[in-house]
Design an enzyme around this catalytic site. Structure first.
Site, PDB file in Angstrom:
ATOM      1  N   PRO A  88      79.725  25.953   8.395  1.00 63.78           N
ATOM      2  CG  PRO A  88      80.234  28.241   7.925  1.00 63.78           C
ATOM      3  CD  PRO A  88      79.293  27.336   7.613  1.00 63.78           C
ATOM      4  CD  GLU A 115      76.797  35.568   3.638  1.00 64.70           C
ATOM      5  OE1 GLU A 115      76.595  35.614   4.920  1.00 64.70           O
ATOM      6  OE2 GLU A 115      77.687  35.697   2.654  1.00 64.70           O
ATOM      7  NE  ARG A 153      94.951   9.377   3.753  1.00 68.15           N
ATOM      8  CZ  ARG A 153      95.670   8.850   5.009  1.00 68.15           C
ATOM      9  NH1 ARG A 153      94.957   9.037   5.934  1.00 68.15           N
ATOM     10  NH2 ARG A 153      96.850   8.603   4.936  1.00 68.15           N
ATOM     11  CG  ASP A 168      97.564   8.816   8.409  1.00 70.40           C
ATOM     12  OD1 ASP A 168      98.627   8.593   7.809  1.00 70.40           O
ATOM     13  OD2 ASP A 168      96.355   8.789   8.262  1.00 70.40           O
TER      14      ASP A 168
HETATM   15  C1  9D3 Z   1      79.423  35.628   8.661  1.00 69.65           C
HETATM   16  C2  9D3 Z   1      78.759  35.468   7.153  1.00 69.65           C
HETATM   17  N1  9D3 Z   1      79.323  34.745   6.226  1.00 69.65           N
HETATM   18  C3  9D3 Z   1      80.782  34.742   6.126  1.00 69.65           C
HETATM   19  C4  9D3 Z   1      81.189  35.606   5.035  1.00 69.65           C
HETATM   20  C5  9D3 Z   1      79.240  33.042   6.773  1.00 69.65           C
HETATM   21  C6  9D3 Z   1      79.288  32.177   5.928  1.00 69.65           C
HETATM   22  C7  9D3 Z   1      78.624  31.928   4.793  1.00 69.65           C
HETATM   23  C8  9D3 Z   1      79.159  30.748   3.921  1.00 69.65           C
HETATM   24  C9  9D3 Z   1      80.590  31.542   6.087  1.00 69.65           C
HETATM   25  C10 9D3 Z   1      81.041  30.326   5.216  1.00 69.65           C
HETATM   26  C11 9D3 Z   1      80.039  29.962   4.197  1.00 69.65           C
HETATM   27  C12 9D3 Z   1      80.572  29.216   3.393  1.00 69.65           C
HETATM   28  N2  9D3 Z   1      81.401  27.788   3.925  1.00 69.65           N
HETATM   29  C13 9D3 Z   1      80.887  26.949   4.242  1.00 69.65           C
HETATM   30  O1  9D3 Z   1      79.715  26.467   3.885  1.00 69.65           O
HETATM   31  C14 9D3 Z   1      81.796  25.872   5.122  1.00 69.65           C
HETATM   32  C15 9D3 Z   1      82.675  26.046   5.790  1.00 69.65           C
HETATM   33  C16 9D3 Z   1      83.591  26.946   6.257  1.00 69.65           C
HETATM   34  O2  9D3 Z   1      83.377  28.167   5.697  1.00 69.65           O
HETATM   35  N3  9D3 Z   1      84.588  26.866   7.077  1.00 69.65           N
HETATM   36  C17 9D3 Z   1      84.993  25.542   7.733  1.00 69.65           C
HETATM   37  N4  9D3 Z   1      84.172  24.646   7.215  1.00 69.65           N
HETATM   38  C18 9D3 Z   1      83.214  25.061   6.484  1.00 69.65           C
HETATM   39  S1  9D3 Z   1      82.211  23.811   5.931  1.00 69.65           S
HETATM   40  C19 9D3 Z   1      81.198  24.643   5.041  1.00 69.65           C
END
Ligand code: 9D3
Length: 250
Positions: A88, A115, A153, A168
């Site tokens: 994220p 996490e 793709r 696209d």
């Molecule tokens: C704020 C504490 N956590 C949220 C409850 C942080 C967090 C930990 C692990 C948020 C997401 C995740 C798992 N998600 C990903 O690793 C992830 C992701 C996403 O959550 N949203 C958009 N793209 C991606 S790429 C990897």
């Protein structure tokens, strides 16, 4: 393209990538997949892949060592791959990055769960972090699968009609036009008569106008990035005028 994934859910990844356009690319050898499960690289009886965070707080953090060994195995198969972490905190994925990924020979995706991943692994082993957007998924697998789908793709020879990828939405920065098929009359409505006219120039004009109009209505942010030529501007002006007539001027 050769792709390796570090994932605690290799079955999810492998199953998903058997289907549809990407599944066919795998069958044809255009996309080669390798999954490495950090759990297979643990050394304790419990096959532990996570531990509690230093400093306290909720959730668990992925351990360095199982990831390091899984990454070592991936690197021995894909020695020239950039290592991409799904996170994220990463750069936002878009069609431009999909195009870039589609040109790479090798990529290793690291999918986090819990996490997240011990920051020392991220700081020293990851070349780039990529996010799908500002929402929370329960791990990196579905985001990685989405990126692999979007990139595959675009590879030459993957889509039946090469044209489909080029035409696209987002290839030229506007949304797609509406599509219709048989029957031409239906209780839910009639197909716009222009599409049944056989006049291909007028059909192309109508579709372009629908694309520009939909972008104006729904994605003004996309429209703001474009400089329309005179022809497009005229089509959009007519769409806006018709839209205002239909809805009344606010
Ligand atoms: C704020 C504490 N956590 C949220 C409850 C942080 C967090 C930990 C692990 C948020 C997401 C995740 C798992 N998600 C990903 O690793 C992830 C992701 C996403 O959550 N949203 C958009 N793209 C991606 S790429 C990897």
């Amino acid at each position: 393209m050769k792709v390796a994934l570090l994932t605690l859910f290799p079955d999810l990844v492998r199953q998903t990538l058997t289907m549809g356009v990407v599944g066919r690319a795998v069958e044809r050898g255009q996309l080669q997949l390798h999954c490495f499960n950090p759990r297979d690289y643990t050394t304790d009886n419990y096959r532990t892949v996570d531990d509690r965070p230093f400093g306290g707080g909720p959730g668990m953090v992925m351990l360095i060592e199982p990831l390091m060994r899984a990454l070592g195995a991936a690197r021995s198969v894909l020695p020239n791959a950039r290592v991409v972490s799904m996170s994220p905190q990463g750069r936002r994925f878009d069609q431009a990055l999909a195009i870039e990924f589609s040109t790479r020979a090798e990529i290793i995706f690291v999918c986090g769960r819990y996490e997240g991943i011990d920051q020392r692994f991220v700081d020293t082993q990851i070349d780039e972090e990529v996010s799908l957007g500002d929402f929370v998924t329960s791990g990196g697998e579905l985001p990685a699968l989405t990126m692999i789908d979007a990139a595959t793709r675009l590879m030459p020879g993957v889509l039946h009609t090469e044209q489909s990828a080029l035409e696209d939405s987002f290839m030229d920065g506007v949304l797609d036009c509406p599509h219709y098929t048989r029957p031409p009359q239906h209780p839910l409505g009639d197909v716009p008569p222009i599409l049944l006219s056989g006049n291909h120039a007028e059909i192309a004009k109508w579709r372009r106008q629908q694309s520009l109009g939909a972008t104006w209505l729904r994605r003004p942010d996309l429209l703001a990035k474009l400089t329309l030529n005179k022809r497009d501007q005229t089509l959009l002006d007519a769409f806006i005028a018709a839209h205002r007539d239909k809805n009344g001027v606010q």
